[in-house]
Write a protein that holds these residues in place. Structure first.
Motif, PDB file in Angstrom:
ATOM      1  N   ARG A   1       9.389   2.267   0.316  1.00 13.74           N
ATOM      2  CA  ARG A   1       9.403   3.624   0.397  1.00 13.74           C
ATOM      3  C   ARG A   1       8.880   4.581  -1.087  1.00 13.74           C
ATOM      4  NH1 ARG A   1      15.914   4.726   2.442  1.00 13.74           N
ATOM      5  NH2 ARG A   1      15.797   3.480   4.357  1.00 13.74           N
ATOM      6  N   THR A   2       7.995   3.518  -1.517  1.00 14.53           N
ATOM      7  CA  THR A   2       7.299   4.483  -2.665  1.00 14.53           C
ATOM      8  C   THR A   2       5.953   3.291  -2.503  1.00 14.53           C
ATOM      9  OG1 THR A   2       6.972   4.992  -4.866  1.00 14.53           O
ATOM     10  CG2 THR A   2       8.548   3.006  -4.397  1.00 14.53           C
ATOM     11  N   PHE A   3       4.968   3.909  -3.192  1.00 11.17           N
ATOM     12  CA  PHE A   3       3.576   3.326  -3.450  1.00 11.17           C
ATOM     13  C   PHE A   3       3.592   2.976  -4.938  1.00 11.17           C
ATOM     14  CE2 PHE A   3       1.735   2.272   0.399  1.00 11.17           C
ATOM     15  CZ  PHE A   3       2.318   3.355   1.414  1.00 11.17           C
ATOM     16  N   SER A   4       4.463   3.689  -5.793  1.00 12.29           N
ATOM     17  CA  SER A   4       4.677   3.308  -7.117  1.00 12.29           C
ATOM     18  C   SER A   4       3.435   3.758  -7.714  1.00 12.29           C
ATOM     19  CB  SER A   4       5.012   1.730  -7.409  1.00 12.29           C
ATOM     20  OG  SER A   4       5.196   1.813  -8.791  1.00 12.29           O
ATOM     21  N   ASN A   5       3.055   2.839  -8.797  1.00 15.67           N
ATOM     22  CA  ASN A   5       1.626   3.127  -9.637  1.00 15.67           C
ATOM     23  C   ASN A   5       0.590   2.470  -9.095  1.00 15.67           C
ATOM     24  OD1 ASN A   5       3.305   4.709 -10.903  1.00 15.67           O
ATOM     25  ND2 ASN A   5       3.867   3.059 -12.117  1.00 15.67           N
ATOM     26  N   ASN A   6       0.438   2.133  -7.810  1.00 16.62           N
ATOM     27  CA  ASN A   6      -0.652   1.419  -7.335  1.00 16.62           C
ATOM     28  C   ASN A   6      -1.704   2.283  -6.608  1.00 16.62           C
ATOM     29  OD1 ASN A   6       2.020  -0.301  -6.855  1.00 16.62           O
ATOM     30  ND2 ASN A   6       0.172  -1.686  -7.568  1.00 16.62           N
ATOM     31  N   GLY A   7      -2.907   1.978  -6.701  1.00 12.56           N
ATOM     32  CA  GLY A   7      -4.089   2.544  -5.852  1.00 12.56           C
ATOM     33  C   GLY A   7      -3.882   2.193  -4.518  1.00 12.56           C
ATOM     34  N   VAL A   8      -4.154   3.049  -3.557  1.00 18.96           N
ATOM     35  CA  VAL A   8      -4.248   2.657  -2.035  1.00 18.96           C
ATOM     36  C   VAL A   8      -5.518   2.811  -1.528  1.00 18.96           C
ATOM     37  CG1 VAL A   8      -1.772   3.270  -1.899  1.00 18.96           C
ATOM     38  CG2 VAL A   8      -3.333   5.275  -1.695  1.00 18.96           C
ATOM     39  N   GLY A   9      -5.722   2.137  -0.335  1.00 16.94           N
ATOM     40  CA  GLY A   9      -6.976   2.218   0.292  1.00 16.94           C
ATOM     41  C   GLY A   9      -6.870   2.078   1.798  1.00 16.94           C
ATOM     42  N   TRP A  10      -7.769   2.268   2.507  1.00 21.53           N
ATOM     43  CA  TRP A  10      -7.832   2.387   4.078  1.00 21.53           C
ATOM     44  C   TRP A  10      -9.119   1.431   4.414  1.00 21.53           C
ATOM     45  CZ3 TRP A  10      -4.558   3.691   7.928  1.00 21.53           C
ATOM     46  CH2 TRP A  10      -3.577   4.660   7.392  1.00 21.53           C
ATOM     47  N   PHE A  11      -9.052   0.355   5.498  1.00 24.49           N
ATOM     48  CA  PHE A  11     -10.251  -0.110   5.604  1.00 24.49           C
ATOM     49  C   PHE A  11      -9.981  -0.414   7.144  1.00 24.49           C
ATOM     50  CE2 PHE A  11     -11.519  -2.303   1.627  1.00 24.49           C
ATOM     51  CZ  PHE A  11     -10.452  -2.195   0.978  1.00 24.49           C
TER      52      PHE A  11
ATOM     53  N   TRP B   1      -3.767   5.968  -8.314  1.00 20.71           N
ATOM     54  CA  TRP B   1      -2.283   6.023  -8.239  1.00 20.71           C
ATOM     55  C   TRP B   1      -1.803   7.423  -8.190  1.00 20.71           C
ATOM     56  CZ3 TRP B   1       1.546   7.246 -12.129  1.00 20.71           C
ATOM     57  CH2 TRP B   1       0.996   7.823 -13.355  1.00 20.71           C
ATOM     58  N   ARG B   2      -2.646   8.358  -9.059  1.00 20.92           N
ATOM     59  CA  ARG B   2      -2.031   9.615  -9.159  1.00 20.92           C
ATOM     60  C   ARG B   2      -2.945  10.537  -8.178  1.00 20.92           C
ATOM     61  NH1 ARG B   2      -2.887  10.919 -15.689  1.00 20.92           N
ATOM     62  NH2 ARG B   2      -1.273   9.870 -16.405  1.00 20.92           N
ATOM     63  N   GLY B   3      -3.576  10.135  -7.289  1.00 19.46           N
ATOM     64  CA  GLY B   3      -4.254  10.937  -6.284  1.00 19.46           C
ATOM     65  C   GLY B   3      -5.360  11.720  -6.732  1.00 19.46           C
TER      66      GLY B   3
ATOM     67  N   ARG C   1      -3.756  -3.055  -8.688  1.00 19.04           N
ATOM     68  CA  ARG C   1      -3.587  -2.041 -10.068  1.00 19.04           C
ATOM     69  C   ARG C   1      -3.600  -0.420  -9.565  1.00 19.04           C
ATOM     70  NH1 ARG C   1      -9.116  -3.623 -13.212  1.00 19.04           N
ATOM     71  NH2 ARG C   1      -9.851  -3.951 -11.077  1.00 19.04           N
ATOM     72  N   ALA C   2      -3.862   0.289 -10.549  1.00 16.02           N
ATOM     73  CA  ALA C   2      -3.568   1.767 -10.373  1.00 16.02           C
ATOM     74  C   ALA C   2      -4.901   2.592  -9.747  1.00 16.02           C
ATOM     75  CB  ALA C   2      -2.939   2.488 -11.630  1.00 16.02           C
ATOM     76  N   ILE C   3      -5.907   1.599  -9.667  1.00 12.81           N
ATOM     77  CA  ILE C   3      -7.249   2.270  -9.629  1.00 12.81           C
ATOM     78  C   ILE C   3      -7.435   2.282  -8.041  1.00 12.81           C
ATOM     79  CG2 ILE C   3      -7.982   1.427 -11.747  1.00 12.81           C
ATOM     80  CD1 ILE C   3      -9.595  -0.724  -9.993  1.00 12.81           C
ATOM     81  N   ALA C   4      -8.529   3.111  -7.640  1.00  9.75           N
ATOM     82  CA  ALA C   4      -9.079   3.266  -6.185  1.00  9.75           C
ATOM     83  C   ALA C   4     -10.220   2.240  -6.411  1.00  9.75           C
ATOM     84  CB  ALA C   4      -9.626   4.668  -6.367  1.00  9.75           C
ATOM     85  N   SER C   5     -10.300   1.478  -5.380  1.00  8.94           N
ATOM     86  CA  SER C   5     -11.177   0.508  -5.257  1.00  8.94           C
ATOM     87  C   SER C   5     -11.831   0.133  -3.730  1.00  8.94           C
ATOM     88  CB  SER C   5     -10.763  -0.837  -5.913  1.00  8.94           C
ATOM     89  OG  SER C   5     -11.479  -1.916  -5.555  1.00  8.94           O
ATOM     90  N   ALA C   6     -12.976  -0.164  -3.860  1.00 11.14           N
ATOM     91  CA  ALA C   6     -13.467  -0.391  -2.527  1.00 11.14           C
ATOM     92  C   ALA C   6     -13.495  -1.875  -2.182  1.00 11.14           C
ATOM     93  CB  ALA C   6     -15.006   0.150  -2.272  1.00 11.14           C
ATOM     94  N   ALA C   7     -13.150  -2.731  -3.060  1.00  9.32           N
ATOM     95  CA  ALA C   7     -13.185  -3.975  -2.868  1.00  9.32           C
ATOM     96  C   ALA C   7     -11.996  -4.745  -2.117  1.00  9.32           C
ATOM     97  CB  ALA C   7     -13.198  -4.854  -4.139  1.00  9.32           C
TER      98      ALA C   7
END
Length: 122
Positions: A27-37, A53-55, A99-105
């Protein structure tokens, strides 16, 4: 263990829009980056969009820039897809980063949803 559930896929015509959603069992994505593939038949999984994580930091594949938008709130991640093209047809997956970053990997992500099918007809 985190479970992710995507929804919002479907069959649409070229030029239409869809909004995918992804919710976490925590119910939370906490402090993590998120991605769509996404992954089309016979092809490798490819990066679509990511958000830190902050958007505040967004990343997009060149093929979707200007058409797709990723966003998040505390419990849900969204992928707004506009001006859809037949080449956007694929199974779309959301993922949570280590981690908290946005990544394409792909290797940066350790939790994945089961995917939702998007089919765009010409």
């Amino acid at each position: 263990q985190v479970q992710l559930v995507e929804s919002g896929g479907g069959v649409v015509q070229a030029g239409d829009s869809l909004r995918l959603t992804c919710v976490s069992s925590r119910r939370t994505f906490s402090n993590n980056g998120v991605g769509w593939f996404r992954q089309a038949p016979g092809q490798e999984r490819e990066f679509v969009a990511a958000l830190d994580w902050r958007g505040g930091n967004q990343m997009y594949a060149d093929s979707v820039k200007g058409r797709f938008a990723v966003s998040r709130d505390i419990a849900t991640v969204y992928l707004q897809m506009n001006s859809l093209k037949p080449e956007d047809t694929a199974v779309y997956y959301c993922a949570v980063a280590r981690r908290a970053i946005a990544s394409a990997a792909v290797s940066e992500y350790n939790y994945w949803g089961q995917g939702t099918q998007v089919t765009v007809s010409s």
